[in-house]
Motif scaffolding. Sequence first.
Motif, PDB file in Angstrom:
ATOM      1  N   TRP A 198       0.877  -1.145  -0.114  1.00 36.05           N
ATOM      2  CA  TRP A 198       0.120  -0.033   0.026  1.00 36.05           C
ATOM      3  C   TRP A 198       0.714   1.294  -0.123  1.00 36.05           C
ATOM      4  CZ3 TRP A 198      -4.458  -0.560  -1.756  1.00 36.05           C
ATOM      5  CH2 TRP A 198      -5.148  -1.738  -1.475  1.00 36.05           C
ATOM      6  N   THR A 199       1.995   1.006   0.678  1.00 39.53           N
ATOM      7  CA  THR A 199       2.934   2.208   0.623  1.00 39.53           C
ATOM      8  C   THR A 199       3.441   2.787  -1.031  1.00 39.53           C
ATOM      9  OG1 THR A 199       4.713   0.993   1.132  1.00 39.53           O
ATOM     10  CG2 THR A 199       3.834   2.176   3.013  1.00 39.53           C
ATOM     11  N   GLU A 200       3.218   1.699  -1.675  1.00 38.60           N
ATOM     12  CA  GLU A 200       3.886   2.141  -3.033  1.00 38.60           C
ATOM     13  C   GLU A 200       2.567   2.559  -4.064  1.00 38.60           C
ATOM     14  OE1 GLU A 200       6.506  -1.196  -5.093  1.00 38.60           O
ATOM     15  OE2 GLU A 200       5.761  -2.172  -3.133  1.00 38.60           O
ATOM     16  N   VAL A 201       1.535   2.883  -3.302  1.00 37.24           N
ATOM     17  CA  VAL A 201       0.066   3.231  -4.186  1.00 37.24           C
ATOM     18  C   VAL A 201       0.095   4.621  -3.953  1.00 37.24           C
ATOM     19  CG1 VAL A 201      -2.299   3.332  -4.196  1.00 37.24           C
ATOM     20  CG2 VAL A 201      -0.991   1.066  -3.940  1.00 37.24           C
ATOM     21  N   GLU A 202       0.361   5.506  -5.078  1.00 32.21           N
ATOM     22  CA  GLU A 202       0.228   6.872  -5.461  1.00 32.21           C
ATOM     23  C   GLU A 202      -1.179   7.642  -5.094  1.00 32.21           C
ATOM     24  OE1 GLU A 202       2.474   8.848  -8.342  1.00 32.21           O
ATOM     25  OE2 GLU A 202       4.412   8.719  -6.906  1.00 32.21           O
ATOM     26  N   GLY A 203      -2.002   6.907  -6.080  1.00 36.33           N
ATOM     27  CA  GLY A 203      -3.361   7.299  -6.174  1.00 36.33           C
ATOM     28  C   GLY A 203      -4.551   5.922  -6.418  1.00 36.33           C
ATOM     29  N   MET A 204      -5.806   6.272  -6.744  1.00 39.11           N
ATOM     30  CA  MET A 204      -6.699   5.516  -7.101  1.00 39.11           C
ATOM     31  C   MET A 204      -7.906   6.036  -7.863  1.00 39.11           C
ATOM     32  SD  MET A 204      -7.386   3.845  -3.382  1.00 39.11           S
ATOM     33  CE  MET A 204      -6.559   5.144  -2.180  1.00 39.11           C
ATOM     34  N   LEU A 205      -7.959   5.258  -8.736  1.00 45.38           N
ATOM     35  CA  LEU A 205      -9.451   5.844  -9.616  1.00 45.38           C
ATOM     36  C   LEU A 205     -10.360   4.752  -9.725  1.00 45.38           C
ATOM     37  CD1 LEU A 205     -10.316   8.060 -11.682  1.00 45.38           C
ATOM     38  CD2 LEU A 205      -9.124   6.806 -13.691  1.00 45.38           C
ATOM     39  N   PHE A 206     -11.557   5.413  -9.410  1.00 46.98           N
ATOM     40  CA  PHE A 206     -12.812   4.348  -9.562  1.00 46.98           C
ATOM     41  C   PHE A 206     -13.766   4.583 -10.715  1.00 46.98           C
ATOM     42  CE2 PHE A 206     -11.231   4.274  -5.114  1.00 46.98           C
ATOM     43  CZ  PHE A 206     -10.703   2.903  -5.050  1.00 46.98           C
ATOM     44  N   GLU A 207     -13.676   3.656 -11.636  1.00 49.01           N
ATOM     45  CA  GLU A 207     -14.631   3.805 -12.993  1.00 49.01           C
ATOM     46  C   GLU A 207     -15.598   2.950 -12.654  1.00 49.01           C
ATOM     47  OE1 GLU A 207     -12.268   3.781 -16.340  1.00 49.01           O
ATOM     48  OE2 GLU A 207     -10.638   4.677 -15.242  1.00 49.01           O
ATOM     49  N   ASN A 208     -16.682   3.043 -13.896  1.00 51.39           N
ATOM     50  CA  ASN A 208     -17.664   2.038 -13.596  1.00 51.39           C
ATOM     51  C   ASN A 208     -17.482   0.488 -13.837  1.00 51.39           C
ATOM     52  OD1 ASN A 208     -19.431   4.208 -13.646  1.00 51.39           O
ATOM     53  ND2 ASN A 208     -19.509   4.326 -15.828  1.00 51.39           N
ATOM     54  N   ASP A 209     -16.349   0.214 -14.331  1.00 45.47           N
ATOM     55  CA  ASP A 209     -16.077  -1.393 -14.735  1.00 45.47           C
ATOM     56  C   ASP A 209     -15.053  -1.789 -13.905  1.00 45.47           C
ATOM     57  OD1 ASP A 209     -14.543   0.181 -16.244  1.00 45.47           O
ATOM     58  OD2 ASP A 209     -14.681  -1.041 -17.661  1.00 45.47           O
ATOM     59  N   MET A 210     -14.114  -0.595 -13.545  1.00 44.93           N
ATOM     60  CA  MET A 210     -12.976  -1.165 -12.843  1.00 44.93           C
ATOM     61  C   MET A 210     -12.395  -0.172 -11.924  1.00 44.93           C
ATOM     62  SD  MET A 210     -10.152  -0.731 -15.824  1.00 44.93           S
ATOM     63  CE  MET A 210      -8.797   0.127 -15.091  1.00 44.93           C
ATOM     64  N   ALA A 211     -11.442  -0.642 -10.902  1.00 41.57           N
ATOM     65  CA  ALA A 211     -10.853   0.372 -10.057  1.00 41.57           C
ATOM     66  C   ALA A 211      -8.984   0.387 -10.496  1.00 41.57           C
ATOM     67  CB  ALA A 211     -10.498   0.142  -8.567  1.00 41.57           C
ATOM     68  N   GLU A 212      -8.697   1.386 -10.722  1.00 43.70           N
ATOM     69  CA  GLU A 212      -7.264   1.371 -10.965  1.00 43.70           C
ATOM     70  C   GLU A 212      -6.460   1.899  -9.876  1.00 43.70           C
ATOM     71  OE1 GLU A 212      -4.756   2.553 -15.144  1.00 43.70           O
ATOM     72  OE2 GLU A 212      -6.700   3.292 -14.904  1.00 43.70           O
ATOM     73  N   ILE A 213      -5.137   1.184  -9.490  1.00 42.38           N
ATOM     74  CA  ILE A 213      -4.374   1.481  -8.457  1.00 42.38           C
ATOM     75  C   ILE A 213      -3.184   1.976  -9.042  1.00 42.38           C
ATOM     76  CG2 ILE A 213      -3.141   0.590  -6.695  1.00 42.38           C
ATOM     77  CD1 ILE A 213      -5.961   0.408  -6.129  1.00 42.38           C
ATOM     78  N   PHE A 214      -2.891   3.492  -8.841  1.00 48.11           N
ATOM     79  CA  PHE A 214      -1.495   3.971  -9.659  1.00 48.11           C
ATOM     80  C   PHE A 214      -0.412   3.771  -8.544  1.00 48.11           C
ATOM     81  CE2 PHE A 214      -5.305   6.053 -11.668  1.00 48.11           C
ATOM     82  CZ  PHE A 214      -5.007   5.869 -13.062  1.00 48.11           C
TER      83      PHE A 214
END
Length: 122
Positions: A44-60
């Motif tokens: 989790w410490t390597e995760v800079e951001g998150m985007l939640f869309e209609n069909d998926m979440a994207e972990i940046f």
Amino acid sequence: YPLLVIAPIVLVGSASSHFMPSLYVLTEEGVYWRCFLNMNFKKWTEVEGMLFENDMAEIFLETKSFRNRILRSIPLYYNRNRDEVEETVRRLHKVKWDEIREQVRLKTEANTLATDAAAKKT
């Protein structure tokens, strides 16, 4: 000729997350993700951001490491469980960063006390 064999494998492997079945597991420590030739675990410490869309979440991911610069993000496709995935990702990420903030706070406090004690001795 070896490039003719290797190039398609690399291309399919890098794009596989969008057209091949994938598996992900969310734990207190991070995200385990497997798809075709790709297998990763990111804290989790390597995760800079998150985007939640209609069909998926994207972990940046943070881009300090070479591997993360290539991977950039992890897609987490929903299986009629968007709310559960979104809540779990947000909660686990927050818990880990709250732990880190508390460790930093305690360390800073200990350093301040040590500095104050040293100043009183002189």
